[in-house]
Design an enzyme around this catalytic site. Structure first.
Site, PDB file in Angstrom:
ATOM      1  N   HIS A 179       0.834  -1.199   0.000  1.00 36.45           N
ATOM      2  CA  HIS A 179       0.000   0.000   0.000  1.00 36.45           C
ATOM      3  C   HIS A 179       0.873   1.255   0.000  1.00 36.45           C
ATOM      4  CE1 HIS A 179      -3.897  -2.127   0.890  1.00 36.45           C
ATOM      5  NE2 HIS A 179      -2.990  -3.080   1.076  1.00 36.45           N
ATOM      6  N   ASP A 207      -6.439   5.386   1.422  1.00 37.79           N
ATOM      7  CA  ASP A 207      -6.313   3.969   1.101  1.00 37.79           C
ATOM      8  C   ASP A 207      -7.683   3.316   0.877  1.00 37.79           C
ATOM      9  OD1 ASP A 207      -3.854   1.908   1.503  1.00 37.79           O
ATOM     10  OD2 ASP A 207      -5.769   0.932   1.968  1.00 37.79           O
TER      11      ASP A 207
HETATM   12  N1  UDP Z   1      -7.967 -10.627   7.796  1.00 36.61           N
HETATM   13  C1  UDP Z   1      -8.049 -11.140   9.042  1.00 36.61           C
HETATM   14  N2  UDP Z   1      -9.263 -11.295   9.623  1.00 36.61           N
HETATM   15  C2  UDP Z   1     -10.406 -10.972   9.006  1.00 36.61           C
HETATM   16  C3  UDP Z   1     -10.305 -10.445   7.735  1.00 36.61           C
HETATM   17  C4  UDP Z   1      -9.079 -10.284   7.155  1.00 36.61           C
HETATM   18  O1  UDP Z   1      -7.012 -11.460   9.626  1.00 36.61           O
HETATM   19  O2  UDP Z   1     -11.505 -11.150   9.562  1.00 36.61           O
HETATM   20  C5  UDP Z   1      -6.660 -10.440   7.172  1.00 36.61           C
HETATM   21  C6  UDP Z   1      -6.214 -11.699   6.454  1.00 36.61           C
HETATM   22  O3  UDP Z   1      -5.295 -12.408   7.256  1.00 36.61           O
HETATM   23  C7  UDP Z   1      -5.567 -11.184   5.196  1.00 36.61           C
HETATM   24  C8  UDP Z   1      -5.967  -9.715   5.110  1.00 36.61           C
HETATM   25  O4  UDP Z   1      -6.763  -9.421   6.218  1.00 36.61           O
HETATM   26  O5  UDP Z   1      -4.183 -11.289   5.302  1.00 36.61           O
HETATM   27  C9  UDP Z   1      -6.745  -9.451   3.857  1.00 36.61           C
HETATM   28  O6  UDP Z   1      -5.792  -9.295   2.963  1.00 36.61           O
HETATM   29  P1  UDP Z   1      -5.863  -9.681   1.440  1.00 36.61           P
HETATM   30  O7  UDP Z   1      -4.847 -10.699   1.216  1.00 36.61           O
HETATM   31  O8  UDP Z   1      -7.256  -9.946   0.988  1.00 36.61           O
HETATM   32  O9  UDP Z   1      -5.434  -8.240   0.828  1.00 36.61           O
HETATM   33  P2  UDP Z   1      -3.963  -7.604   0.735  1.00 36.61           P
HETATM   34  O10 UDP Z   1      -3.356  -7.553   2.073  1.00 36.61           O
HETATM   35  O11 UDP Z   1      -3.199  -8.467  -0.231  1.00 36.61           O
HETATM   36  O12 UDP Z   1      -4.203  -6.190   0.205  1.00 36.61           O
END
Ligand code: UDP
Ligand code: UDP
Length: 459
Positions: free
Chosen positions: A18, A115
């Site tokens: 990000h 973001d």
């Molecule tokens: N996540 C979590 N609990 C939740 C929802 C999401 O720990 O209830 C975390 C999950 O472990 C994941 C992240 O949020 O790593 C969502 O990231 P994703 O991979 O979809 O997006 P990125 O980080 O690649 O932008």
């Protein structure tokens, strides 16, 4: 800088995936005579983020830096142990604190770009201040098509099947949808649905992509009802301030090693800033690299957050395997300058998890990709890689951790991307379109000028 330059505040959320695109956007805006204020949480989750921010700060003394003081946060209330997710949640809960911060920034702001993880909490903030409200969506336009359509799925407007039909784009296989979105009542799904419904309250959405790479999705988004304008401002160019200093660990050695390798002979393996593989899979990867017979530069990551990476490579990969690996390649566990590696003439292939920044960087440098999406949006991005001719995707490997992919198979796939001439040529064509997009009169330039005009009009 002229008196009436537009003034934009930028607020990334946690994680290099990000932060990097936000800083590249800051660079782009400064080079288009905008005044920029960068707002970041006071401490960062990873060391990589704080080091990058300090390099950025020394390169751009003219950019106003503002610290965001977060509310005290009890992680046990957030239902997760992912440190990046916990920080996102903490920033979401502190959003209202930005009202006095934003209103006291001088000269007054023309727009606020924040973001993609902060939509619902930031809209009341920008409304209270009558401030133009934009998000930077840090994934592909194809992923944005899915994200913005997702509330209809949650409402039950589509029937369960093997593919999701989204107006204007080729169907999305259900198996490509970020798994957390499909877990009933997951917090992630709830937040995405809630945020997706509020997109219409934004003034615009900025995406690091370009028309030649994602024509279908960009066109479809223009026609979709109820969405704010989408500005394809990519490819964001890798920037000079990202260059690692000589004393940043041993990060200079990959470059030295690459200098000694023949042109187009090395495959680079890296799964981004926050994806840790299981031990056993790491060892299969090592075995695969040996079996491929190719030269390689492999970045091994065992922990999600860099601060905790203490183990020696020999322990992680295994001593025997490490001995073999050292003969044919370089294995590191530190942060590397991916920009410099992908731009190096000896690098021809990239085994990637398809984090969107990595995909755009591969496109920028014309390096062919072997896609191995691990989680989240990465299969959607791998679809873009495959369709554009930037790379190939071994779909039967599944998500990261879903099954143990054997060294034999990995070796075969690597050999294939390194020797496939037509893939090499098509990746090179993608590079040419990327360069054209940022050139004079290209889509990046045109769309950015349109956006800046919008900001000026509303000043
Ligand atoms: N996540 C979590 N609990 C939740 C929802 C999401 O720990 O209830 C975390 C999950 O472990 C994941 C992240 O949020 O790593 C969502 O990231 P994703 O991979 O979809 O997006 P990125 O980080 O690649 O932008
Ligand atoms: N990156 C890097 N060195 C590393 C690992 C990652 O420079 O050792 C950079 C990479 O170039 C990209 C970003 O970190 O710009 C990772 O973002 P991406 O969207 O590819 O994946 P994420 O880390 O969010 O999963």
């Amino acid at each position: 800088m002229c008196e009436h330059a537009v003034h934009v505040a930028l607020l990334p959320n946690a994680g290099m995936g990000h932060l990097i695109p936000f800083l590249r956007l800051a660079d782009l805006l400064v080079h288009h005579s905008c005044r920029v204020t960068l707002i970041t949480a006071k401490s960062t989750v990873s060391l990589a983020e704080s080091e990058l921010l300090s390099r950025f700060e020394s390169s751009f003394p003219q950019i106003n830096r503002v610290d965001f003081d977060l509310l005290p946060f009890d992680p046990t209330t957030a239902n997760s142990n992912d440190p990046f997710w916990l920080r996102w949640e903490s920033v979401r809960r502190s959003a209202h604190l930005l009202i006095p911060v934003l209103s006291s920034i001088s000269p007054p702001l023309s727009a606020f770009v924040y973001d993609m993880t902060l939509i619902s909490p930031m809209i009341p903030v920008t409304e209270a201040l009558c401030l133009q409200s934009y998000i930077l969506f840090t994934s592909s336009a194809r992923m944005f098509s899915l994200y913005s359509y997702f509330p209809c799925v949650a409402d039950g407007a589509t029937s369960a099947s093997d593919v999701l039909e989204i107006p204007g784009i080729s169907p999305v296989p259900t198996s490509s949808i970020p798994p957390l979105l499909l877990v009933p009542n997951s917090l992630f799904g709830k937040i995405c649905t809630e945020d997706g419904r509020k997109l219409r309250n934004l003034n615009g959405v900025l995406v690091n992509t370009f028309e030649e790479l994602e024509a279908e999705s960009i066109e479809a988004l223009k026609l979709r009802d109820g969405l704010p304008p989408v500005f394809a401002l990519g490819p964001f160019m890798p920037c000079e301030f990202e260059k690692l200093k000589a004393n940043d660990g041993d990060a200079n050695s990959p470059l030295k090693w690459l200098n000694g390798q023949p042109q187009d002979s090395v495959v680079y393996v890296c799964f981004g800033s926050r994806t840790a593989m299981k031990r056993e899979q790491i060892r299969e990867m090592g075995d695969g690299l040996l079996k491929s017979g190719c030269r390689f530069l492999w970045v091994v990551k065992v922990k999600i957050v860099d601060r905790k990476e203490e183990e020696e490579l020999e322990q992680v990969v295994g001593e025997e395997l490490m001995k073999g690996l050292k003969e044919k390649g370089l294995v590191v566990k530190t942060w590397v300058d991916q920009r410099e590696i992908l731009g190096h003439p000896s690098v021809g292939g990239f085994v990637s998890h398809c984090g969107w920044n990595s995909v755009i960087e591969a496109a920028w440098y014309g390096v062919r990709v072997l896609a191995w999406p691990q989680h989240g949006d990465q299969k959607i991005n791998a679809e873009v890689v495959e369709r554009s001719g930037l790379g190939m995707w071994q779909k039967d490997w599944g998500w990261g951790g879903e099954q143990m992919v054997k060294g034999e198979e990995i070796g075969k796939a690597i050999k294939e991307i390194m020797s496939n001439e037509s893939l090499k040529n098509s990746a090179f064509s993608v590079k040419e379109t990327a360069r054209k997009a940022v050139g004079v009169g290209g889509s990046c330039e045109t769309n950015l000028e349109r956006l800046i005009e919008e900001w000026k009009d509303k000043d």
